[in-house]
Design an enzyme around this catalytic site. Structure first.
Site, PDB file in Angstrom:
ATOM      1  N   ARG B  13       0.834  -1.215   0.000  1.00 55.30           N
ATOM      2  CA  ARG B  13       0.000   0.000   0.000  1.00 55.30           C
ATOM      3  C   ARG B  13       0.861   1.254   0.000  1.00 55.30           C
ATOM      4  NH1 ARG B  13      -2.128   0.653   6.227  1.00 55.30           N
ATOM      5  NH2 ARG B  13      -0.467  -0.567   7.163  1.00 55.30           N
ATOM      6  N   SER B  40      -4.788   4.732   5.882  1.00 55.34           N
ATOM      7  CA  SER B  40      -4.642   3.304   5.567  1.00 55.34           C
ATOM      8  C   SER B  40      -4.208   3.087   4.117  1.00 55.34           C
ATOM      9  CB  SER B  40      -5.955   2.570   5.798  1.00 55.34           C
ATOM     10  OG  SER B  40      -6.311   2.622   7.155  1.00 55.34           O
ATOM     11  N   GLU B  61     -19.041   4.612  -0.275  1.00 54.09           N
ATOM     12  CA  GLU B  61     -18.254   4.086  -1.390  1.00 54.09           C
ATOM     13  C   GLU B  61     -19.017   4.104  -2.714  1.00 54.09           C
ATOM     14  OE1 GLU B  61     -18.746   2.504   1.528  1.00 54.09           O
ATOM     15  OE2 GLU B  61     -16.778   2.573   2.487  1.00 54.09           O
ATOM     16  N   PHE B  86     -14.504  -2.992   0.240  1.00 58.35           N
ATOM     17  CA  PHE B  86     -15.429  -1.886  -0.050  1.00 58.35           C
ATOM     18  C   PHE B  86     -15.201  -1.322  -1.445  1.00 58.35           C
ATOM     19  CE2 PHE B  86     -14.262  -1.370   4.617  1.00 58.35           C
ATOM     20  CZ  PHE B  86     -15.131  -2.368   5.009  1.00 58.35           C
ATOM     21  N   ARG B 170      -1.816  -4.880   3.116  1.00 56.86           N
ATOM     22  CA  ARG B 170      -1.436  -4.207   4.342  1.00 56.86           C
ATOM     23  C   ARG B 170      -0.063  -4.613   4.879  1.00 56.86           C
ATOM     24  NH1 ARG B 170      -3.400  -5.542  10.211  1.00 56.86           N
ATOM     25  NH2 ARG B 170      -2.796  -3.639  11.298  1.00 56.86           N
TER      26      ARG B 170
END
Lengths: 282, 317
Positions: B13, B40, B61, B86, B170
């Site tokens: 990310r 994030s 979203e 999402f 992540r």
């Protein structure tokens, strides 16, 4: 410059187009289409600054329109054709195989005048907000117009978009609700009541304009002008426009039954008899 | 076996964040949208440097996908940012109608894909996103393997006209690919040439496949190792060329077996070169809370699982 009388003639012809288009393929959505004729005719004939002859997706420095309730494609196609986006004879291909005039509007077949696919409800306001934000980034003074069904407001995404538009002062956008009070299963009030729509949109931070005569070309133009005066003031604008589903054909009015049903041969003749040819059929 | 090393572990990310930040400086048409996950998604730098081109959408979203579609009409290149869950399942219809079918130039940047999201558990660990996205006509699906490749992919997708699903994650994983790599969409990267078996991996499983290939090499098994960063369009030529030589294949991915990279490879091979195949993937199951390492072990997505699959498939030749 077209006179009000010219526009009324055009409205009558568009109504004939709608009925003939859906009759030819025994499918489509005449009810809402007939109810929104004045809105679209006014929009494309004086209200919007647009270039029908040289359609460009980005519509730089033009006003743009997004049809969120895509099922009323017959009225959209007829008005686009009669405004010069494509040949009126192409209306005869509506809903047929290999046509650019799909059951619901799409960019996928390259039909001039269409900038987004719609049909699955509730998505158009978000798209319009994106286009409005791009206009602002590009320092483009064009106005964004959208049309929504009232039943469509039952979709949650509409309210996500509404919340965003006011929180972010999207004030180059005029949304309109076709407030005909009817949807497939019956009256909106009985299927899922919208409650007090004016108060709802006001609570969501919109400037709300009510037009109780959405089938009067004069009133539609008058309220568009009122709405335009509200632009640039830090709030999105919405017109709640009362219309009659099936307007112009006596037996199609006062009911939800013609939302998504096409007339048979006999019904078509009965309907067309109420709407004399004005500009010539396609 | 070609030797691969790395100096540090980094999260993919952050590779996206670095790529987006660079795009902000080099391409004025690039805009970014985020649904309340700016930190994030590592979009903070872009937000700070280009506030006028950053749109905080809030937890909405569906609206984000629609706004992104609309922004393209004004010539913008929008990157939407939220978790993979999402970014796909929650907004499938918005992507299908307003983006894919409408031919809009939207880049869907999806973080925290797969089990390695970890402790948040199954509600957030989407393992179906590759399948959902690859089924959409027009959609390009990319799942890079490390920080450098994710950054390169981010830069590359901005130059590609059309909708793209860019999947990353992540956890920190070995950053071993070249910092200045040329990322070519749809082009497989051959990490090692071998003759006994083809191992095709994507995303976080690529490093594990390298470890597995090293161990197999010590056992005298020669591995043809392919990093598939683009699942759609799939590099059919590279896969067929390799499998024609090795005559067996293992696919490895952090995704459901149904609908993933393995499915795409199986479809290709069944049509053109029927070949024994084993699948390292989640087998019709949701995930659960745990550390990323624990989950990769429990759900059989680890180095040992690739080795076992390889040994099994070689016997099926």
């Amino acid at each position: 410059m077209q006179t009000t009388n010219d526009l009324k003639q055009l409205c009558t012809q568009v109504r004939r187009d709608i009925l003939r288009m859906v009759h030819a393929v025994s499918s489509g959505h005449p009810g809402g289409s007939l109810g929104c004729v004045e809105y679209l005719v006014a929009l494309y004939n004086g209200v919007m600054n647009h270039n029908a002859q040289n359609f460009a997706m980005d519509g730089k420095n033009e006003d743009l329109f997004f049809l969120s309730n895509g099922h009323i494609s017959p009225v959209f196609y007829s008005v686009l054709a009669r405004s010069g986006y494509f040949e009126i004879n192409e209306l005869a291909t509506f809903r047929k195989l290999n046509s650019r005039l799909q059951g619901h509007p799409t960019t996928h077949e390259g039909l001039p005048g269409v900038r987004i696919a719609s049909g699955s409800l509730g998505q158009g306001l978000s798209v319009a907000i994106g286009a409005a934000l791009a206009k602002k980034l590009n320092n483009d003074k064009g106005i964004i117009y959208t049309l929504h069904g009232d039943g469509e407001l039952q979709e949650g995404q509409i309210w996500e978009a509404a919340m965003y538009a006011s929180a972010n002062k999207v004030d180059n956008l005029i949304a309109t609700v076709d407030y005909n009070g009817r949807q497939i299963d019956g009256d909106v009030e009985n299927v899922l009541s919208l409650g007090n729509l004016k108060l709802k949109f006001e609570a969501f931070g919109f400037t709300v304009i009510e037009n109780h005569e959405g089938n009067s070309i004069e009133k539609v133009i008058e309220y568009f002008n009122l709405a335009k005066q509200q632009l640039g003031r830090g709030k999105p604008v919405i017109i709640l426009m009362k219309t009659e589903m099936g307007q112009g054909v006596d037996f199609m009015m006062g009911t939800h039954k013609w939302h998504g049903s096409a007339p048979n041969d006999e019904q078509l003749q009965k309907a067309l008899a109420q709407l004399p040819v004005t500009l010539g059929d396609y | 076996m070609k030797k691969y090393t790395y100096t540090e572990k980094k999260d993919t990310r952050s590779g996206f964040g670095a790529g987006l930040s660079e795009l902000g400086k080099t391409n004025p048409n690039v805009v970014a949208l985020c649904a309340d996950l700016t930190g994030s998604l590592k979009m903070d730098a872009f937000q700070k440097d280009h506030p006028e081109r950053f749109f905080q959408i809030g937890i909405a979203e569906a609206n984000m996908m629609g706004i992104a579609a609309g922004l393209t009409i004004g010539g913008k290149i929008p990157f939407t940012g939220t978790f993979a869950n999402f970014s796909t399942g929650r907004v499938y219809d918005q992507i299908r109608q307003s983006i894919a079918y409408s031919d809009k130039n939207v880049k869907i940047a999806a973080s925290h894909a797969g089990l390695t999201l970890g402790e948040d558990g199954a509600t957030h660990q989407i393992l179906e996103d590759i399948g959902l996205m690859k089924m959409l006509p027009n959609m390009v699906v990319i799942n890079p393997c490390d920080y450098n490749q994710t950054k390169a992919a981010t830069l590359a997708v901005a130059k590609h006209h059309g909708p793209v699903y860019l999947r990353f994650g992540r956890p920190s994983v070995p950053n071993f690919t070249d910092a200045n790599q040329n990322f070519e969409i749809g082009k497989a990267v051959v990490l090692n040439e071998g003759s006994d078996i083809t191992i095709i991996a994507t995303g976080h499983l690529v490093w594990k496949a390298i470890e597995a290939a090293e161990k197999l090499s010590e056992k005298g098994i020669s591995v043809d190792l392919i990093n598939i960063h683009t699942i759609k369009p799939l590099d059919n030529e590279a896969i067929l060329k390799s499998v024609a030589r090795t005559k067996c294949v293992v696919t490895a991915e952090e995704h459901q077996r149904n609908g993933g990279l393995g499915d795409s490879v199986a479809q290709l091979l069944s049509q053109h070169l029927p070949t024994p195949q084993e699948f390292v993937a989640v087998n019709d199951s949701f995930g659960e809370s745990g550390t990323p390492d624990q989950l990769m072990t429990k759900y059989k997505l680890d180095t040992i699982n690739i080795i076992e699959a390889a040994e099994k498939v070689i016997k099926r030749k």
